[in-house]
Design a protein around this motif. Sequence first.
Motif, mmCIF file in Angstrom:
data_model
loop_
_atom_site.group_PDB
_atom_site.id
_atom_site.type_symbol
_atom_site.label_atom_id
_atom_site.label_comp_id
_atom_site.label_asym_id
_atom_site.label_seq_id
_atom_site.Cartn_x
_atom_site.Cartn_y
_atom_site.Cartn_z
ATOM 1 N N VAL A 168 -45.940 -23.155 -21.641
ATOM 2 C CA VAL A 168 -44.674 -22.773 -22.263
ATOM 3 C C VAL A 168 -44.996 -22.229 -23.648
ATOM 4 O O VAL A 168 -45.385 -22.972 -24.552
ATOM 5 C CB VAL A 168 -43.715 -23.974 -22.379
ATOM 6 N N ASP A 185 -48.652 -23.650 -16.131
ATOM 7 C CA ASP A 185 -47.339 -24.151 -16.540
ATOM 8 C C ASP A 185 -47.088 -23.957 -18.033
ATOM 9 O O ASP A 185 -46.153 -24.531 -18.590
ATOM 10 C CB ASP A 185 -47.225 -25.636 -16.205
ATOM 11 N N TYR A 225 -48.767 -22.775 -27.509
ATOM 12 C CA TYR A 225 -48.050 -23.142 -26.283
ATOM 13 C C TYR A 225 -48.329 -24.590 -25.884
ATOM 14 O O TYR A 225 -49.275 -25.226 -26.361
ATOM 15 C CB TYR A 225 -48.399 -22.184 -25.147
ATOM 16 N N TYR A 226 -47.468 -25.078 -24.999
ATOM 17 C CA TYR A 226 -47.584 -26.447 -24.489
ATOM 18 C C TYR A 226 -47.838 -26.407 -22.986
ATOM 19 O O TYR A 226 -47.271 -25.569 -22.266
ATOM 20 C CB TYR A 226 -46.296 -27.236 -24.759
ATOM 21 N N SER A 227 -48.685 -27.314 -22.505
ATOM 22 C CA SER A 227 -48.951 -27.456 -21.077
ATOM 23 C C SER A 227 -48.893 -28.919 -20.699
ATOM 24 O O SER A 227 -49.667 -29.734 -21.229
ATOM 25 C CB SER A 227 -50.324 -26.882 -20.719
ATOM 26 N N GLU A 246 -39.382 -25.859 -20.174
ATOM 27 C CA GLU A 246 -40.494 -26.238 -19.319
ATOM 28 C C GLU A 246 -39.989 -26.436 -17.892
ATOM 29 O O GLU A 246 -38.994 -27.143 -17.670
ATOM 30 C CB GLU A 246 -41.136 -27.541 -19.825
ATOM 31 N N LYS A 247 -40.661 -25.813 -16.949
ATOM 32 C CA LYS A 247 -40.259 -25.952 -15.547
ATOM 33 C C LYS A 247 -40.450 -27.396 -15.091
ATOM 34 O O LYS A 247 -41.416 -28.044 -15.437
ATOM 35 C CB LYS A 247 -41.084 -25.012 -14.668
#
Length: 245
Positions: free
Chosen positions: A148, A146, A106-108, A180-181
Amino acid sequence: MSASESQSTARCASRTAGAVKIRAFSRSHFKASWLLIGGAWVAACSSPNPNVRARRLPSGGIAVKGPLAGPFETEQELAQNACSIMTHQPGASAGMYGTEYCALGYYSGEGKGYFLSYLSELRSRLDSGRKSCLIPSALDDEAHGDAVVFWAPHTHPHNREFSRVDLKTHLRWLPTRVAEKGTGRTFPKSILLLYREKTGECRVYRYELPSKGVFALRDGAWVPIGRVYDDEGNVEMLDGMGWLP
């Protein structure tokens, strides 16, 4: 104690006289190895793997803790490190009698990079004789709200190629893209296959769900090598390309 843990504990106390093969059973909170004592193979418990932190949800899905590793600056660094970490787990490169491990990538934005979750060995069915692990459906990472989640890496203990079951995952791991938000940046979901050669080289393959493309990580870059052409998980290799360089 869960049903799976109870079954594992029972196996740990069992004996099988005259067994001709060393066998290994594993669950997220249990390891068993076999020792020859008095002419019989006896299961002996060992301490849990600290890198396996998974739990089964009431829905039947799997939740994993995070992060195990990261942040990494690029997807390629995440993939290579995931391969090194996951294929070094007990039984992950043990051949036909090995163990599959699943995780999430995942990515943050808050964490400024890419991360690998902790691992799971849990299957969709406890009575399944097929080497497999269920893709985790939830991430438990309080430090990166956050996050993703867009990758599902898993190990193969004896085969460097995607199975047809692997390549049919797009039918159940939906949607095929996540955003991503705040930024609206989109990430295509992918299934990763991680395999360690007997020579020690770690190979990474990626099946990108939206495009159905199959890629290999070679010299730090994603190289297209094939494409899944139907819903049964059949793959057609590109001209001159194969699972090995």
